[in-house]
Design an enzyme around this catalytic site. Sequence first.
Site, PDB file in Angstrom:
ATOM      1  N   ASN A  10      55.654  59.844  27.793  1.00  0.00           N
ATOM      2  CA  ASN A  10      56.572  60.966  27.652  1.00  0.00           C
ATOM      3  C   ASN A  10      55.923  61.965  26.692  1.00  0.00           C
ATOM      4  O   ASN A  10      55.927  61.754  25.478  1.00  0.00           O
ATOM      5  CB  ASN A  10      57.903  60.429  27.091  1.00  0.00           C
ATOM      6  CG  ASN A  10      58.926  61.518  26.893  1.00  0.00           C
ATOM      7  OD1 ASN A  10      58.648  62.699  27.086  1.00  0.00           O
ATOM      8  ND2 ASN A  10      60.119  61.121  26.490  1.00  0.00           N
ATOM      9  N   ARG A  87      57.103  60.988  32.342  1.00  0.00           N
ATOM     10  CA  ARG A  87      58.385  61.690  32.339  1.00  0.00           C
ATOM     11  C   ARG A  87      58.078  63.180  32.352  1.00  0.00           C
ATOM     12  O   ARG A  87      57.372  63.680  31.484  1.00  0.00           O
ATOM     13  CB  ARG A  87      59.179  61.342  31.084  1.00  0.00           C
ATOM     14  CG  ARG A  87      60.456  62.138  31.012  1.00  0.00           C
ATOM     15  CD  ARG A  87      61.182  61.931  29.717  1.00  0.00           C
ATOM     16  NE  ARG A  87      62.404  62.726  29.743  1.00  0.00           N
ATOM     17  CZ  ARG A  87      63.004  63.176  28.650  1.00  0.00           C
ATOM     18  NH1 ARG A  87      62.504  62.902  27.472  1.00  0.00           N
ATOM     19  NH2 ARG A  87      64.097  63.897  28.744  1.00  0.00           N
ATOM     20  N   HIS A 176      68.381  64.753  31.779  1.00  0.00           N
ATOM     21  CA  HIS A 176      68.754  63.358  31.508  1.00  0.00           C
ATOM     22  C   HIS A 176      69.039  62.602  32.809  1.00  0.00           C
ATOM     23  O   HIS A 176      69.759  61.592  32.791  1.00  0.00           O
ATOM     24  CB  HIS A 176      70.031  63.241  30.630  1.00  0.00           C
ATOM     25  CG  HIS A 176      69.850  63.689  29.216  1.00  0.00           C
ATOM     26  ND1 HIS A 176      70.849  64.338  28.522  1.00  0.00           N
ATOM     27  CD2 HIS A 176      68.812  63.596  28.363  1.00  0.00           C
ATOM     28  CE1 HIS A 176      70.427  64.611  27.298  1.00  0.00           C
ATOM     29  NE2 HIS A 176      69.178  64.181  27.183  1.00  0.00           N
ATOM     30  N   ARG A 237      71.114  71.643  18.806  1.00  0.00           N
ATOM     31  CA  ARG A 237      71.395  72.671  19.832  1.00  0.00           C
ATOM     32  C   ARG A 237      72.883  73.009  19.841  1.00  0.00           C
ATOM     33  O   ARG A 237      73.727  72.109  19.751  1.00  0.00           O
ATOM     34  CB  ARG A 237      70.983  72.165  21.213  1.00  0.00           C
ATOM     35  CG  ARG A 237      69.486  72.259  21.451  1.00  0.00           C
ATOM     36  CD  ARG A 237      69.110  71.611  22.766  1.00  0.00           C
ATOM     37  NE  ARG A 237      68.374  70.377  22.549  1.00  0.00           N
ATOM     38  CZ  ARG A 237      68.105  69.487  23.489  1.00  0.00           C
ATOM     39  NH1 ARG A 237      68.507  69.679  24.721  1.00  0.00           N
ATOM     40  NH2 ARG A 237      67.419  68.408  23.205  1.00  0.00           N
ATOM     41  N   GLU A 380      65.392  54.389  30.135  1.00  0.00           N
ATOM     42  CA  GLU A 380      64.653  55.402  30.903  1.00  0.00           C
ATOM     43  C   GLU A 380      63.227  54.949  31.198  1.00  0.00           C
ATOM     44  O   GLU A 380      62.716  55.177  32.291  1.00  0.00           O
ATOM     45  CB  GLU A 380      64.644  56.721  30.128  1.00  0.00           C
ATOM     46  CG  GLU A 380      65.999  57.399  30.137  1.00  0.00           C
ATOM     47  CD  GLU A 380      66.110  58.506  29.107  1.00  0.00           C
ATOM     48  OE1 GLU A 380      66.263  58.186  27.906  1.00  0.00           O
ATOM     49  OE2 GLU A 380      66.038  59.678  29.485  1.00  0.00           O
TER      50      GLU A 380
END
Length: 393
Positions: A10, A87, A176, A237, A380
């Site tokens: 990733n 990813r 996601h 965020r 994941e």
Amino acid sequence: MSQRNVLVINCGSSSIKFALIGEGRSHFLLSGIAERLGSAEALLRVRDRESEDCLPIPHAGYAQALARLLPLARLAAGGELYGVGHRVVHGGEHFTQACRIDPQVVDTIRATIGLAPLHNPGALAGIEAVLQLFPSMPQVAVFDTAFHQTLPEHAYRYALPDELYREHGVRRYGFHGTSHRCVSQRAAALCDLPIDDSCWLSAHLGNGSSTCAIVDGRSRDTSMGMTPLEGLAMGTRSGDVDPNLHIHLMRTLGWSIERIDRLLNQESGLLGMSGLSNDMRTLEQARAEGHPGATLAIEVFCYRLAKSLAAMSCALPRIDGLIFTGGIGENSALIRSLTVGHLRVLGFALDESANQTRGNQGRAIQAVGSPRVLVVPTAEEEMIAVDTLTLLG
Ligand code: AMP
């Protein structure tokens, strides 16, 4: 046949997280992170079941870090690496599922950089470094957006002029996806329901957070949009704000686009509201000690999350369960409790003693008479490894 091992990578803006996964194994053979890439302090942290090593790799970029990492991964894999799974955050409308990497796929990922300028360049650098170092290594790209390509048009379009979508790709993509796909499959298995006849609300709550409505194993709506800024309040965020905020800040404070970008992506959310931290553990502790900013940040986080889940329920014909996952969703009884407290209108209620019980297995925490509420650990990396193995046959 000998066991197949996949290295899952990733690549972020200045780091590479990795995990070496053996087919059918429940633990990582090797995992870690190469961080602060490009700086004098660049480090490669490598963990196996017994030990953790920290190797200085000063000024290493993606290629140099991977040149150090891949031989270590090969060694840990017993000499043979079956493939590398990447990813990739944004696949635009091009990728509806994972795919094997070839020059055309690389070009297409490059073409989506405009949609994900912060995320896709890292993934591309990682893919190209592996191609350069080990040209015959099979590689697979797994996209965060792919799972959401089943959104109906009324869920993915913005109320903007058509040409912005047709000519510039301005639409909601969602992120996601690998996590929402993973936990919905795990939830169905946990409840003995067929995934292709099941309906879930899913809340992935980590540093980035999103909700998703999943019907028969397909995403039907999700809270993130063209970028991962839309939707819930997150670690740093803002999530949704009035779209006129940009104009207001520009006109009244003379702020530049870059300043507003930093505000919304790095200085807002839990951090901005609390004035303390983006880390939920710190905020829970501070709230318990009466910190007003932390208390407000947690209340806003949970209320907005509940509102988003209620909105997602519009995409479901029925609700088989609500799933909490991600670092916060899996670990914070407080956040689950406050959020479900706002969802009484949908019939949800928690068994507080089940909610408080810790564990790393999927479990049900609803009160008698409530629709299911599940805590389901996401995986994941394992999903990316499974996708990689499936594609490499
Ligand atoms: P992730 O991005 O999925 O790794 O999640 C990171 C977030 O999970 C951070 O805000 C952490 O504070 C939060 N988190 C991890 N463990 C706990 C815990 N035991 N209680 C509350 N929040 C937690």
